[in-house]
Design a protein around this motif. Sequence first.
Motif, PDB file in Angstrom:
ATOM      1  N   ASP A  33       0.863  -1.173   0.000  1.00 27.48           N
ATOM      2  CA  ASP A  33       0.000   0.000   0.000  1.00 27.48           C
ATOM      3  C   ASP A  33       0.911   1.239   0.000  1.00 27.48           C
ATOM      4  O   ASP A  33       1.594   1.473   0.996  1.00 27.48           O
ATOM      5  N   PRO A  34       0.960   1.987  -1.112  1.00 25.25           N
ATOM      6  CA  PRO A  34       0.132   1.890  -2.311  1.00 25.25           C
ATOM      7  C   PRO A  34       0.553   0.716  -3.194  1.00 25.25           C
ATOM      8  O   PRO A  34       1.595   0.099  -2.985  1.00 25.25           O
ATOM      9  N   ARG A  35      -0.281   0.457  -4.200  1.00 25.36           N
ATOM     10  CA  ARG A  35      -0.047  -0.643  -5.130  1.00 25.36           C
ATOM     11  C   ARG A  35       0.310  -0.066  -6.503  1.00 25.36           C
ATOM     12  O   ARG A  35      -0.285   0.928  -6.943  1.00 25.36           O
ATOM     13  N   ALA A  36       1.258  -0.695  -7.171  1.00 25.80           N
ATOM     14  CA  ALA A  36       1.647  -0.229  -8.504  1.00 25.80           C
ATOM     15  C   ALA A  36       0.868  -0.980  -9.578  1.00 25.80           C
ATOM     16  O   ALA A  36       0.768  -2.210  -9.532  1.00 25.80           O
ATOM     17  N   ASP A 159      -1.533  -5.501 -12.898  1.00 27.99           N
ATOM     18  CA  ASP A 159      -0.915  -5.296 -11.585  1.00 27.99           C
ATOM     19  C   ASP A 159       0.591  -5.527 -11.681  1.00 27.99           C
ATOM     20  O   ASP A 159       1.038  -6.537 -12.235  1.00 27.99           O
ATOM     21  N   PHE A 162       4.902  -3.655  -6.853  1.00 28.60           N
ATOM     22  CA  PHE A 162       5.701  -2.581  -6.269  1.00 28.60           C
ATOM     23  C   PHE A 162       6.156  -1.601  -7.358  1.00 28.60           C
ATOM     24  O   PHE A 162       6.432  -1.994  -8.484  1.00 28.60           O
ATOM     25  N   MET A 163       6.296  -0.347  -6.977  1.00 24.02           N
ATOM     26  CA  MET A 163       6.864   0.631  -7.897  1.00 24.02           C
ATOM     27  C   MET A 163       8.386   0.527  -7.873  1.00 24.02           C
ATOM     28  O   MET A 163       9.004   0.448  -6.807  1.00 24.02           O
ATOM     29  N   ARG A 168       8.279   1.716 -13.792  1.00 31.72           N
ATOM     30  CA  ARG A 168       8.000   3.139 -14.014  1.00 31.72           C
ATOM     31  C   ARG A 168       8.211   3.521 -15.482  1.00 31.72           C
ATOM     32  O   ARG A 168       7.467   4.330 -16.036  1.00 31.72           O
ATOM     33  N   GLU A 174       1.029   4.540  -8.958  1.00 31.07           N
ATOM     34  CA  GLU A 174       0.631   3.970  -7.672  1.00 31.07           C
ATOM     35  C   GLU A 174      -0.771   4.421  -7.315  1.00 31.07           C
ATOM     36  O   GLU A 174      -1.134   5.575  -7.525  1.00 31.07           O
ATOM     37  N   LYS A 177      -4.248   1.133  -1.734  1.00 31.56           N
ATOM     38  CA  LYS A 177      -4.615  -0.273  -1.651  1.00 31.56           C
ATOM     39  C   LYS A 177      -6.129  -0.465  -1.739  1.00 31.56           C
ATOM     40  O   LYS A 177      -6.608  -1.389  -2.414  1.00 31.56           O
ATOM     41  N   TYR A 180      -7.191  -0.239  -5.239  1.00 31.19           N
ATOM     42  CA  TYR A 180      -6.745  -1.426  -5.961  1.00 31.19           C
ATOM     43  C   TYR A 180      -7.684  -2.603  -5.719  1.00 31.19           C
ATOM     44  O   TYR A 180      -8.076  -3.307  -6.659  1.00 31.19           O
TER      45      TYR A 180
END
Length: 207
Positions: A33-36, A159, A162-163, A168, A174, A177, A180
Amino acid sequence: MNRLTADDLVYGYINGIFPMADADGTLYWYSPDPRAIIPIDTYRPSKSLRPVLNKKAFEIRIDHDFQEVMRGCAAPREQEKGTWISESIIQAYTDLHHLGMAHSVEAYQQGRLVGGLYGVAIGSAFFGESMFHCVSNASKVAFHALIETLRERNFKLLDTQFMNDNVRRFGAVEIPKLEYIGRLRKAVVEKNQFVESELMPVFQRVA
């Protein structure tokens, strides 16, 4: 937890979690959280990649050698001390592949696998796991082919967990959560297929 099954993976993905292994093989589940994610509709190949795509230097295959792609992703890399892809993970995802839910997009030159990626498709969601290359631009071309496939099949969610710099450059963003999970729940219940037939590999010449 050191043993992982295909059922564990399906349960995890539909609930927003995914496994990674430590150096000793111990498995842990993650839900960042956050989700990429990578917006499927807004992705555009970079200017530097476009000439590579136009040259059609790579043959793209889908699900031709899934486990070899996983092993390519698990191989040691100079910038990383170890790998999170354990033998237990390779076996579980291979089992899921045999069930028609885990897929690989592969780049070949002269019949040799030189790059690719793998992930899991549930409903209209695709969960990207890892990619590798041993020839420059091979994984980028495989990712471009992935996006084309997702668009053709009307997938709604890509999905990337992770970033990092790798995702990127493909346009990853991002999101919280909670947002998402909302997108995930809508996507996984849609009826969709990543390939035309879950029993036959798809061959493409996109680059």
